[in-house]
Design a protein around this motif. Structure first.
Motif, PDB file in Angstrom:
ATOM      1  N   ALA A   1       6.485  44.587  42.014  1.00  0.00           N
ATOM      2  CA  ALA A   1       7.879  44.261  42.762  1.00  0.00           C
ATOM      3  C   ALA A   1       7.585  44.545  44.270  1.00  0.00           C
ATOM      4  O   ALA A   1       6.343  45.000  44.728  1.00  0.00           O
ATOM      5  N   MET A   2       8.342  43.810  45.125  1.00  0.00           N
ATOM      6  CA  MET A   2       8.387  44.113  46.389  1.00  0.00           C
ATOM      7  C   MET A   2       8.958  45.270  46.945  1.00  0.00           C
ATOM      8  O   MET A   2       8.503  45.726  48.087  1.00  0.00           O
ATOM      9  N   HIS A   3       9.827  45.707  46.304  1.00  0.00           N
ATOM     10  CA  HIS A   3      10.708  47.185  46.810  1.00  0.00           C
ATOM     11  C   HIS A   3      11.111  47.850  45.625  1.00  0.00           C
ATOM     12  O   HIS A   3      11.223  47.137  44.440  1.00  0.00           O
ATOM     13  N   VAL A   4      11.119  49.095  45.575  1.00  0.00           N
ATOM     14  CA  VAL A   4      11.730  50.106  44.554  1.00  0.00           C
ATOM     15  C   VAL A   4      12.702  51.008  45.228  1.00  0.00           C
ATOM     16  O   VAL A   4      12.611  51.256  46.138  1.00  0.00           O
ATOM     17  N   SER A   5      13.441  51.190  44.208  1.00  0.00           N
ATOM     18  CA  SER A   5      14.812  52.263  44.636  1.00  0.00           C
ATOM     19  C   SER A   5      14.591  53.356  45.194  1.00  0.00           C
ATOM     20  O   SER A   5      13.474  54.215  44.654  1.00  0.00           O
TER      21      SER A   5
ATOM     22  N   ASP B   1      14.196  52.795  53.280  1.00  0.00           N
ATOM     23  CA  ASP B   1      13.173  52.495  52.030  1.00  0.00           C
ATOM     24  C   ASP B   1      12.599  51.248  51.900  1.00  0.00           C
ATOM     25  O   ASP B   1      11.528  50.972  51.742  1.00  0.00           O
ATOM     26  N   LEU B   2      13.520  50.378  52.114  1.00  0.00           N
ATOM     27  CA  LEU B   2      13.126  48.919  52.284  1.00  0.00           C
ATOM     28  C   LEU B   2      12.259  48.748  53.156  1.00  0.00           C
ATOM     29  O   LEU B   2      11.171  48.026  52.911  1.00  0.00           O
ATOM     30  N   GLU B   3      12.360  48.794  54.556  1.00  0.00           N
ATOM     31  CA  GLU B   3      11.358  48.704  55.547  1.00  0.00           C
ATOM     32  C   GLU B   3      10.111  49.336  55.369  1.00  0.00           C
ATOM     33  O   GLU B   3       8.825  48.467  55.476  1.00  0.00           O
ATOM     34  N   ARG B   4      10.154  50.543  54.721  1.00  0.00           N
ATOM     35  CA  ARG B   4       8.753  51.252  54.503  1.00  0.00           C
ATOM     36  C   ARG B   4       8.153  50.329  53.423  1.00  0.00           C
ATOM     37  O   ARG B   4       6.941  50.164  53.489  1.00  0.00           O
ATOM     38  N   ASP B   5       8.584  50.008  52.427  1.00  0.00           N
ATOM     39  CA  ASP B   5       8.370  49.325  51.285  1.00  0.00           C
ATOM     40  C   ASP B   5       7.686  47.890  51.976  1.00  0.00           C
ATOM     41  O   ASP B   5       6.316  47.612  51.573  1.00  0.00           O
ATOM     42  N   LEU B   6       8.134  47.200  52.515  1.00  0.00           N
ATOM     43  CA  LEU B   6       7.872  45.912  53.248  1.00  0.00           C
ATOM     44  C   LEU B   6       6.417  46.378  54.110  1.00  0.00           C
ATOM     45  O   LEU B   6       5.475  45.565  54.257  1.00  0.00           O
ATOM     46  N   ARG B   7       6.751  47.548  55.049  1.00  0.00           N
ATOM     47  CA  ARG B   7       5.539  47.425  55.707  1.00  0.00           C
ATOM     48  C   ARG B   7       4.218  47.916  55.217  1.00  0.00           C
ATOM     49  O   ARG B   7       3.117  47.460  55.537  1.00  0.00           O
ATOM     50  N   ALA B   8       4.396  48.621  54.085  1.00  0.00           N
ATOM     51  CA  ALA B   8       3.267  49.089  53.059  1.00  0.00           C
ATOM     52  C   ALA B   8       2.636  47.829  52.516  1.00  0.00           C
ATOM     53  O   ALA B   8       1.463  47.608  52.165  1.00  0.00           O
ATOM     54  N   ALA B   9       3.514  46.997  52.049  1.00  0.00           N
ATOM     55  CA  ALA B   9       3.008  45.589  51.608  1.00  0.00           C
ATOM     56  C   ALA B   9       2.516  44.705  52.382  1.00  0.00           C
ATOM     57  O   ALA B   9       1.392  44.042  51.884  1.00  0.00           O
ATOM     58  N   LEU B  10       2.738  44.849  53.677  1.00  0.00           N
ATOM     59  CA  LEU B  10       1.928  43.972  54.619  1.00  0.00           C
ATOM     60  C   LEU B  10       0.719  44.692  54.922  1.00  0.00           C
ATOM     61  O   LEU B  10      -0.323  43.898  55.171  1.00  0.00           O
ATOM     62  N   GLY B  11       0.559  45.886  54.584  1.00  0.00           N
ATOM     63  CA  GLY B  11      -0.576  46.755  54.843  1.00  0.00           C
ATOM     64  C   GLY B  11      -1.678  46.576  53.505  1.00  0.00           C
ATOM     65  O   GLY B  11      -2.641  47.291  53.536  1.00  0.00           O
TER      66      GLY B  11
ATOM     67  N   ARG C   1       2.809  36.801  48.752  1.00  0.00           N
ATOM     68  CA  ARG C   1       1.987  37.705  47.877  1.00  0.00           C
ATOM     69  C   ARG C   1       2.781  38.154  46.685  1.00  0.00           C
ATOM     70  O   ARG C   1       2.607  38.321  45.598  1.00  0.00           O
ATOM     71  N   ASP C   2       4.376  38.241  46.997  1.00  0.00           N
ATOM     72  CA  ASP C   2       5.118  38.866  45.879  1.00  0.00           C
ATOM     73  C   ASP C   2       5.058  37.649  44.663  1.00  0.00           C
ATOM     74  O   ASP C   2       5.023  38.058  43.817  1.00  0.00           O
ATOM     75  N   ILE C   3       5.380  36.231  45.010  1.00  0.00           N
ATOM     76  CA  ILE C   3       5.641  35.540  44.208  1.00  0.00           C
ATOM     77  C   ILE C   3       4.253  35.041  43.372  1.00  0.00           C
ATOM     78  O   ILE C   3       4.255  34.826  42.182  1.00  0.00           O
TER      79      ILE C   3
END
Length: 555
Positions: free
Chosen positions: A439-443, A471-481, A535-537
């Motif tokens: 997933a790109m983001h989790v609750s 929490d969404l922003e942190r998930d996006l930032r970690a995904a970029l990382g 990356r997600d798709i």
């Protein structure tokens, strides 16, 4: 024709996946969310000339969409239009034609919506129920049925069904609504009994899926999985059914998960929510958490939250519970960071955040730890979040990104590029998201964060105070990382209150939401978002190709 892709084989599946990946790549997001479902139906139809197997997929999805929403006239018309009437059962044709040709009366929809949204049940009984008895009763029911189901009073939808004057041709329509009602409010045995009264020629796909789900919920895993397997083999265009089937056949092994529980720090914070945090802490103490330590932060409360947190030390083993007191409310992002900065928490491998108003399954931590182990220590693991009580609705599930620029902006003057695909859209929990995948983001209601990702990519951004999008922003930032996140939908957590976005009902709170959305948009470039989406798709397609291949080999 009705949705059957015949001659099930690995070759057939591979051909379908290759064609849909090339023509309709967003199919991989799911086949449940209503607007996306309609888009998939149209796309299958559009590409069916070049790819004939898409015709079956489109007609099948159209049939399912109507069976899921049997009072929807437009869904009935689309189902009728995309299916070859020569191949449809006569009973199905009759009911579709009658829905489509039924007189459309002018109903004051705005007045009805105002009445329903007010939530005054006495007023609904006084003003709506007499109208259900009239000649336009079915039209009134069509516009109010979903809300009546959601109000938590079983007598409202049950009485509404009995008030409408059903003719013989619509007896099956009443019966499927009765099954919906029983699934949400009744016992499993009772619902199975009512399900058997449905005509399979009319309700085939929905009926088989619900039969499978009811058996699974009653503990008859082999029987329920067998029905789901046959259903998916004939309809492998259904993304959710395939994911669920694979999860049933390949459950995550949790037997030894708590052996690593000492690597987890369970973190809670609360502001003026004494009653709910007390319930959550008791619920937590009753669950299986092994040697995980608990850290509870009182975020400047002036009610009894501090007292509740002090007394909670007696719920846990001595030395495994720590209470932290702040003198003022610093907001959710800063409270989370305060917990993450605790020296003992910084040594942990996993930071497990729980909202102060959740109800936990006994094995919740085992499921999270086992999922993290299977997916080789991802950046975050989250789960399926539902409402508590009856009926059970979905609050969050399988989150992904739309391509940047997809759709229209909801904020005038702002070009919104970050569009999250909310796969469940507050639908009822029929088990359709009970699977695990990237997933790109989790609750943020219940999520387990990899402390390595926190150290490398940073904690929560306090600019998103008091809570929206942090929490969404942190998930996006970690995904970029470079960190992958995992949705563990086999685990359900109940959430008593709804999200902060849903509670934003006045001008001030809405302005806060919009302000934080603008901040979120400004943090990521077009290139960043394209990278995240790609990356997600890519991960989703790799996941589904692997799982569909495994299913073809097993079945």
């Amino acid at each position: 024709m009705v949705a059957i892709i015949n001659n099930f084989s690995a070759q057939k599946i591979n051909s379908f996946l290759a064609a849909v990946k090339d023509s309709i790549p967003l199919w991989v997001l799911g086949t449940e969310e209503l607007s996306h479902q309609n888009g998939m139906i149209n796309a299958f139809q559009h590409f069916s000339t070049a790819t004939p197997m898409f015709s079956d997929a489109g007609s099948g999805l159209a049939l399912l969409a109507w069976q899921q929403n049997p009072l929807d006239r437009s869904a009935a018309a689309k189902c009728m239009g995309l299916n070859d009437s020569a191949c449809l059962p006569a009973a199905l044709i009759r009911i579709l034609q009658k829905i489509i040709s039924a007189p459309v009366s002018e109903i004051p929809l705005q007045d009805l919506d105002n009445l329903l949204q007010a939530g005054d049940q006495a007023l609904i009984v006084r003003h709506l129920f007499p109208l259900l008895r009239g000649t336009d009763g079915l039209n009134w029911l069509a516009h109010s049925w979903d809300t009546l189901l959601r109000m938590g009073n079983a007598e409202l939808p049950r009485t509404a069904l009995d008030l409408v004057k059903w003719d013989d041709d619509f007896s099956q329509l009443k019966q499927i609504l009765k099954v919906q009602f029983n699934f949400l409010y009744g016992a499993i045995d009772e619902t199975l009994h009512e399900l058997k009264k449905l005509d399979h020629d009319i309700w085939s796909l929905w009926m088989d899926y619900m039969h499978s789900e009811l058996l699974l919920r009653s503990g008859q895993k082999d029987e329920g999985t067998a029905i789901l397997a046959e259903l998916w083999k004939n309809n492998f265009w259904n993304l959710n059914w395939g994911q669920k089937l694979h999860s049933q056949l390949n459950p995550i092994e949790t037997g030894r998960a708590l052996e690593k529980s000492d690597e987890a720090a369970i973190l809670l914070y609360s502001w003026n929510n004494g009653k709910l945090i007390e319930n959550t802490l008791k619920n937590l103490a009753a669950s299986k958490i092994g040697k995980a330590r608990i850290y509870a932060l009182n975020n400047g409360s002036d009610d009894n939250t501090g007292q509740v947190m002090n007394e909670a030390q007696y719920l846990f083993k001595q030395g495994y519970y720590k209470k932290i007191q702040l003198q003022v409310n610093v907001g959710a992002p800063a409270a989370r960071n305060w917990l993450l900065a605790d020296p003992e928490v910084r040594k942990a491998k996993w930071a497990v955040f729980l909202d102060d108003d959740v109800e936990l399954e006994s094995d919740w931590l085992e499921e999270l730890l086992a999922t993290a182990d299977k997916y080789k220590d991802p950046g975050a693991v989250g789960c399926r979040i539902t409402s508590t009580g009856t009926p059970r609705s979905l609050q969050s599930a399988d989150y992904h990104l739309f391509p940047p620029g997809n759709g229209t902006s909801q904020i005038e003057g702002l070009t919104e590029r970050i569009k999250i695909f909310d796969s469940c859209r507050n639908g009822f929990d029929y088990g359709q998201f009970s699977y695990t995948r990237p997933a790109m983001h989790v609750s943020g209601c219940c999520h387990m964060l990899n402390m390595e990702a926190i150290h490398k990519c940073g904690p929560f951004d306090v600019r998103f105070n008091p809570t929206q999008f942090d929490d969404l922003e942190r998930d996006l930032r970690a995904a970029l990382g470079g960190y992958e996140h995992i949705y563990a939908g086999q685990l359900r957590i109940g959430h008593i209150q709804h999200s902060s976005l849903a509670k934003a009902s006045n001008v001030r709170s809405m302005a806060q939401v919009f302000g934080n959305k603008i901040k979120l948009e400004s943090k990521y470039s077009e290139q960043d978002l394209n990278t995240l989406f790609s990356r997600d798709i890519s991960r989703l397609w790799k996941d589904v190709e692997h799982k569909w291949t495994e299913l073809a080999e097993k079945l």
